[in-house]
Enzyme design. Structure first.
Site, PDB file in Angstrom:
ATOM      1  N   ARG A   1      30.010  -3.164 -54.692  1.00 29.62           N
ATOM      2  CA  ARG A   1      30.367  -2.253 -55.783  1.00 29.62           C
ATOM      3  C   ARG A   1      31.017  -1.021 -55.172  1.00 29.62           C
ATOM      4  NH1 ARG A   1      25.489   0.260 -57.819  1.00 29.62           N
ATOM      5  NH2 ARG A   1      26.348   2.054 -56.763  1.00 29.62           N
TER       6      ARG A   1
ATOM      7  N   HIS B   1      27.355   3.312 -59.688  1.00 28.51           N
ATOM      8  CA  HIS B   1      26.822   2.356 -60.670  1.00 28.51           C
ATOM      9  C   HIS B   1      27.466   2.606 -62.040  1.00 28.51           C
ATOM     10  CE1 HIS B   1      24.146  -0.104 -63.022  1.00 28.51           C
ATOM     11  NE2 HIS B   1      23.794   0.949 -63.733  1.00 28.51           N
TER      12      HIS B   1
ATOM     13  N   TYR C   1      22.593   7.310 -51.744  1.00 31.15           N
ATOM     14  CA  TYR C   1      21.849   6.165 -51.205  1.00 31.15           C
ATOM     15  C   TYR C   1      22.692   5.212 -50.354  1.00 31.15           C
ATOM     16  CZ  TYR C   1      23.650   4.147 -55.600  1.00 31.15           C
ATOM     17  OH  TYR C   1      24.445   3.744 -56.639  1.00 31.15           O
TER      18      TYR C   1
HETATM   19  C1  LIG Z   1      15.800  -4.967 -68.760  1.00 30.57           C
HETATM   20  C2  LIG Z   1      16.487  -3.752 -68.212  1.00 30.57           C
HETATM   21  N1  LIG Z   1      15.898  -3.039 -67.240  1.00 30.57           N
HETATM   22  C3  LIG Z   1      16.531  -1.945 -66.718  1.00 30.57           C
HETATM   23  C4  LIG Z   1      17.752  -1.556 -67.197  1.00 30.57           C
HETATM   24  C5  LIG Z   1      18.460  -0.348 -66.600  1.00 30.57           C
HETATM   25  N2  LIG Z   1      19.579  -0.839 -65.767  1.00 30.57           N
HETATM   26  C6  LIG Z   1      20.829  -0.864 -66.232  1.00 30.57           C
HETATM   27  S1  LIG Z   1      21.903  -1.513 -65.134  1.00 30.57           S
HETATM   28  C7  LIG Z   1      20.679  -1.759 -63.997  1.00 30.57           C
HETATM   29  C8  LIG Z   1      20.967  -2.370 -62.652  1.00 30.57           C
HETATM   30  C9  LIG Z   1      21.668  -3.676 -62.770  1.00 30.57           C
HETATM   31  O1  LIG Z   1      22.008  -4.129 -61.491  1.00 30.57           O
HETATM   32  P1  LIG Z   1      22.689  -5.526 -61.270  1.00 30.57           P
HETATM   33  O2  LIG Z   1      22.052  -6.550 -62.135  1.00 30.57           O
HETATM   34  O3  LIG Z   1      22.699  -5.797 -59.813  1.00 30.57           O
HETATM   35  O4  LIG Z   1      24.177  -5.313 -61.817  1.00 30.57           O
HETATM   36  P2  LIG Z   1      25.255  -4.242 -61.330  1.00 30.57           P
HETATM   37  O5  LIG Z   1      25.023  -3.026 -62.189  1.00 30.57           O
HETATM   38  O6  LIG Z   1      25.031  -3.972 -59.889  1.00 30.57           O
HETATM   39  O7  LIG Z   1      26.589  -4.848 -61.587  1.00 30.57           O
HETATM   40  C10 LIG Z   1      19.451  -1.338 -64.494  1.00 30.57           C
HETATM   41  C11 LIG Z   1      18.181  -1.413 -63.752  1.00 30.57           C
HETATM   42  C12 LIG Z   1      18.346  -2.331 -68.229  1.00 30.57           C
HETATM   43  N3  LIG Z   1      19.540  -2.058 -68.741  1.00 30.57           N
HETATM   44  N4  LIG Z   1      17.693  -3.432 -68.711  1.00 30.57           N
END
Ligand SMILES: Cc1ncc(C[n+]2csc(CCOP(=O)(O)OP(=O)(O)O)c2C)c(N)n1
Length: 359
Positions: free
Chosen positions: A256, A260, A269
């Site tokens: 990425r 985020h 981080y």
């Molecule tokens: C069930 C749930 N838990 C927590 C969140 C908060 N949250 C939003 S994005 C994210 C991280 C997602 O990471 P990843 O699946 O690796 O996808 P990326 O954002 O890196 O593309 C979190 C924890 C959420 N949206 N839904």
């Protein structure tokens, strides 16, 4: 080809190297116009994304999740899908939307905070974007099962990040897909982070792709910055799904490049050196070098493409901003064909609340 790369042995499918040369014997043999179209989609995706970040900084956009560095994953996968296939997306899938034909102005409209932009045109099989991480995975398996019952020759794709693989939904969905041999393709964009949590804290397994073995179907790790590798693996997995050969898990190994979301500061981080290291592997650069080697691209075409992309983007932004603001009904309208009773009750409640607040 998928079976030739065993994630348990640390094998990863790469076709294009960082200099843009394709490995003989693995090249998926795309035509010149197909290769050019892929590059054009990648550049458009990056242009749309960069504009979105600027709009957010100017207060014209809501919180936004950048797609920088994910263009090969998104365009490579979408260009292997055919009409009839379904997509159960997550929130970082811009290039998929654009390649599948989602109207650009609608995309901007949604991220400007207007749910009307999430109303998928009837001609596209795209489920509403999943914000609850991983929830789209079991839903996609349900759709896969439905396709099997109806004997439809289609594949159902779910996209998600590495963080989603820690959710129960991931394991339940893949387990069921394996048992029922549903026509699913699970596409994990392993971009190394779930917000600030690094991949190493997400799982003790060496790869995400190897988890497929536990569910009884193939898994492959591909270089997610190599559009030919993504496309070749996706094409095979989709063909298998459509032809009754069951599901596949694809792990696209990438990074990425941005924060985020616009609410994050990734400098807290991870190091600048690490980000710079990945810049060398830029997926756009790699395909561009490949096109140049084949005599299909030059500086003039690049300039024309950049100008064309910018023009499309500016037009779409103007169109989205000229649309009327969202109504309360819009918040409830675009997920179900018919609104379920609990949502209808919430809508009435909210309207009553707004009515009282206005008095
Ligand atoms: C069930 C749930 N838990 C927590 C969140 C908060 N949250 C939003 S994005 C994210 C991280 C997602 O990471 P990843 O699946 O690796 O996808 P990326 O954002 O890196 O593309 C979190 C924890 C959420 N949206 N839904």
């Amino acid at each position: 080809m998928i079976e030739r790369f065993d994630p348990l042995k640390g094998e990863r499918l790469q076709i294009l190297d960082e200099k843009g040369s394709a490995r003989a014997g693995l090249d998926p043999g795309l035509s010149d116009p197909e290769l050019r179209a892929m590059y054009e989609r990648m550049v458009l995706t990056r242009t749309v994304d960069a504009k979105a970040l600027k709009l957010q900084r100017q207060g014209r956009f809501g919180t936004y999740a950048s797609n920088l560095g994910h263009e090969a994953c998104q365009v490579g996968l979408a260009s292997a899908m055919t009409k009839g296939d379904w997509l159960f997306p997550y929130f970082r899938d811009l290039g998929l939307y654009l390649t599948l034909g989602y109207p650009l102005a609608d995309h901007y409209h949604f991220w400007m905070g207007n749910e009307a932009g999430l109303r998928t045109p009837d001609s596209l099989n795209i489920y509403p974007v999943a914000i609850p991480v991983g929830s789209q995975i079991p839903q996609s398996v349900g759709a896969g099962l439905a396709a099997r019952y109806r004997k439809l020759p289609i594949a159902v794709v779910a996209t998600f990040g590495d963080g989603a693989t820690s959710e129960g939904d991931f394991h339940e969905g893949l387990n069921m897909a394996g048992v029922f041999r549903t026509p699913n393709v699970f596409f994990c964009v392993n971009n190394q982070f779930a917000i600030s949590v690094p991949r190493a804290k997400q799982t003790a397994a060496a790869t995400i792709a190897q988890k497929a073995a536990a569910y009884g179907f193939p898994g492959v790790q591909v270089d997610g910055n190599d559009i030919l590798a993504v496309h070749a693996a996706a094409r095979e997995a989709l063909d298998n799904a459509r032809n009754g050969k069951g599901p596949t898990l694809i792990e696209a190994y990438t990074y990425r490049m941005g924060d985020h979301t616009t609410s994050d500061d990734s400098g807290r981080y991870r190091t600048k050196e690490e980000v710079r290291e990945w810049e060398r592997r830029d997926p756009l650069l790699r395909l561009r070098l490949h096109l140049e080697k084949k005599g299909l691209w030059d500086a003039k075409l690049e300039k024309e493409l950049q100008d064309r992309s910018t023009e499309l983007v500016e037009k779409a932004v103007a169109e989205a901003e000229a649309r009327p603001p969202a109504t309360v009904e819009d918040l409830f309208a675009y997920t179900y064909a018919e609104m379920p009773p609990d949502l209808a009750a919430q809508l009435e409640d909210h309207k009553a609340f707004l009515g009282e607040a206005a008095r």
